[in-house]
Design a protein around this motif. Structure first.
Motif, PDB file in Angstrom:
ATOM      1  N   ASN A 119      25.510  57.841   5.052  1.00 31.36           N
ATOM      2  CA  ASN A 119      25.350  58.287   6.438  1.00 31.36           C
ATOM      3  C   ASN A 119      24.090  57.700   7.063  1.00 31.36           C
ATOM      4  OD1 ASN A 119      25.747  59.923   8.822  1.00 31.36           O
ATOM      5  ND2 ASN A 119      24.050  61.165   8.044  1.00 31.36           N
ATOM      6  N   SER A 120      23.007  57.658   6.291  1.00 27.51           N
ATOM      7  CA  SER A 120      21.776  57.052   6.825  1.00 27.51           C
ATOM      8  C   SER A 120      21.987  55.571   7.110  1.00 27.51           C
ATOM      9  CB  SER A 120      20.620  57.222   5.834  1.00 27.51           C
ATOM     10  OG  SER A 120      20.315  58.587   5.698  1.00 27.51           O
ATOM     11  N   LEU A 121      22.756  54.886   6.254  1.00 24.85           N
ATOM     12  CA  LEU A 121      23.062  53.468   6.509  1.00 24.85           C
ATOM     13  C   LEU A 121      23.922  53.320   7.760  1.00 24.85           C
ATOM     14  CD1 LEU A 121      23.745  52.342   2.833  1.00 24.85           C
ATOM     15  CD2 LEU A 121      21.910  51.481   4.295  1.00 24.85           C
ATOM     16  N   GLN A 122      24.872  54.237   7.928  1.00 29.77           N
ATOM     17  CA  GLN A 122      25.743  54.215   9.112  1.00 29.77           C
ATOM     18  C   GLN A 122      24.903  54.380  10.380  1.00 29.77           C
ATOM     19  OE1 GLN A 122      29.980  56.050   9.465  1.00 29.77           O
ATOM     20  NE2 GLN A 122      28.605  57.741   9.913  1.00 29.77           N
ATOM     21  N   GLN A 123      23.947  55.306  10.342  1.00 27.43           N
ATOM     22  CA  GLN A 123      23.095  55.549  11.510  1.00 27.43           C
ATOM     23  C   GLN A 123      22.188  54.348  11.808  1.00 27.43           C
ATOM     24  OE1 GLN A 123      21.243  59.240  10.364  1.00 27.43           O
ATOM     25  NE2 GLN A 123      22.794  60.473  11.401  1.00 27.43           N
ATOM     26  N   SER A 124      21.964  53.527  10.765  1.00 30.60           N
ATOM     27  CA  SER A 124      21.124  52.335  10.972  1.00 30.60           C
ATOM     28  C   SER A 124      21.949  51.126  11.395  1.00 30.60           C
ATOM     29  CB  SER A 124      20.373  51.994   9.688  1.00 30.60           C
ATOM     30  OG  SER A 124      19.621  53.101   9.284  1.00 30.60           O
ATOM     31  N   GLY A 125      23.250  51.318  11.610  1.00 32.72           N
ATOM     32  CA  GLY A 125      24.055  50.251  12.181  1.00 32.72           C
ATOM     33  C   GLY A 125      25.074  49.602  11.259  1.00 32.72           C
TER      34      GLY A 125
END
Ligand SMILES: [Zn+2]
Length: 401
Positions: A119-125
């Motif tokens: 999820n953190s990777l998703q939020q980073s694009g």
């Protein structure tokens, strides 16, 4: 879960040697319906110095255990990450961005639990993210919380074409894997040519520096004890070149700082020459840890003996490795235990030593004293008893902090 315990000897996953020396033999009291094993041998390979758990069940038994008895679903907090994970994710994302900057890269996280890092990777694009975890609850949580796709599968059964991924993440996974050869061959197949792999494992040479309970690093789940040398060895012989390595320390609970080895590897051909490095660090590190653990354990056994002397009824909070070890190796097994408590629903309703395991909420109305059987979650559990459940039961703890 009904697995008949069958324990098999393992050849060294690095040098294929079958001669090893036993350093320690952890023992655990089995949970009725839900135990993986009641002990193993911590050994050092005579060929290369790699330390691992020998005489453990096969990979299939571990796959079933992680599917049915997962500790990583965190249903008690609805699948949300802990405050410590939330603090850690941004640093991990920054680290991953250095090695795979392309937001279109196909990224797989093996053993992703509830997909907090994804999820953190998703939020980073990042756009092409996939997780795999043996627990079906984890896949549900990832979908509901973050709309991230997680396959419910063991690594060996993953439905994905060879070369499907540019980057694979395995954080706190490799130390759990019984069949290292099978897993690393699979990872090699799944990676595209020149694909990269990010691995983080506990540093076995630093076990002595982590203030957990005695012998806790020899848990029911951790069965490979890596130093940096043995990690480089096992990856090297499976077709991966070291791109970056570092040692990291970070807080995992209020009182526990984990020491890990963090490495990035790049896929090359399995046949390429790789010279093994003899690992002298692991055995020395584990021996020091075992000596230090013995001293602390003696003090804990004395505390337990005093506590149970009058045979007064007692509730024990926690049924994981810490309790299962005490039940097998201390007088706690002879105590007048009326109930075990655990926050993990996968344990509730089962029995340990024929005593029922109940939920924290079921404690309301019970007046017996509570023994907190954990070190790293001790203060959290005491807080939960007093301030969340608002119970006045006497509380006994085994550790000072
Ligand atoms: Zn070896």
């Amino acid at each position: 879960m009904t697995i008949k315990e069958s324990r098999n000897s393992r050849r060294c996953a690095i040098c294929d040697e079958n001669q090893n020396r036993v350093l320690f033999q952890p023992r655990f009291s089995g949970l009725a319906l839900g135990s993986l094993m009641t002990g193993y041998d911590v050994v050092v390979c005579e060929g290369c110095g790699f330390c691992f758990a020998d005489n453990v069940p096969d990979q299939t038994a571990f796959d079933i255990y992680y599917r049915e008895m997962s500790k990583y679903e965190h249903q008690d907090r609805f699948g949300q990450p802990s405050e410590f994970e939330v603090r850690q994710f941004p640093e991990l994302v920054r680290f991953i961005q250095k090695y795979i900057p392309d937001e279109q890269a196909r990224i797989l996280e093996v053993g992703c639990a509830n997909a907090g890092l994804l999820n953190s990777l998703q939020q980073s694009g990042y756009k092409n993210l996939l997780g795999i975890d043996p627990s079906p609850i984890c896949a549900q949580n990832a979908e509901q919380l973050y709309r991230i796709r997680v396959l419910t599968s063991a690594l060996s059964d993953i439905k994905a074409e060879p070369g499907s991924f540019d980057f694979i993440i395995m954080v706190a996974v490799l130390e759990h894997i019984q069949d290292l050869n099978g897993a690393l061959q699979k990872i090699h197949d799944l990676l595209a040519p020149l694909g990269r792999l990010f691995i983080e494992v506990p540093d076995a040479t630093k076990f002595i520096s982590s203030p957990d309970a005695p012998f806790q690093e020899f848990s029911i789940e951790h069965i490979n004890f890596f130093s940096q040398k043995s990690l480089e060895n096992v990856m090297g012989i499976h077709g991966f070149t070291d791109v970056f390595s570092t040692q990291v320390s970070y807080d995992q609970t209020d009182t526990y700082t984990g020491h890990t080895i963090r490495m990035v590897f790049q896929k090359h051909n399995v046949g390429d020459k790789f010279d093994l490095i003899l690992d002298n660090d692991s055995e020395t590190g584990l021996k020091n840890y075992i000596d230090a653990s013995r001293k602390v354990e003696n003090r804990i056994h004395e505390t337990i003996n005093e506590l149970i002397e009058g045979q007064n009824p007692l509730i024990v909070w926690g049924v994981g490795t810490h309790t299962q070890r005490l039940m097998a190796t201390s007088q706690l097994a002879t105590a007048n235990i009326v109930a075990f408590v655990d926050a993990n629903p996968n344990y509730q309703g089962k029995r340990l030593n024929n005593v029922p395991i109940i939920s924290p909420k079921s404690l309301i109305g019970m007046g017996e004293p509570i023994l907190v059987s954990s070190r790293i979650f001790q203060s959290e559990i005491v807080h939960q008893i007093r301030f969340e459940l608002k119970l006045n039961n006497s509380i006994f703890t085994l550790y000072e902090d």
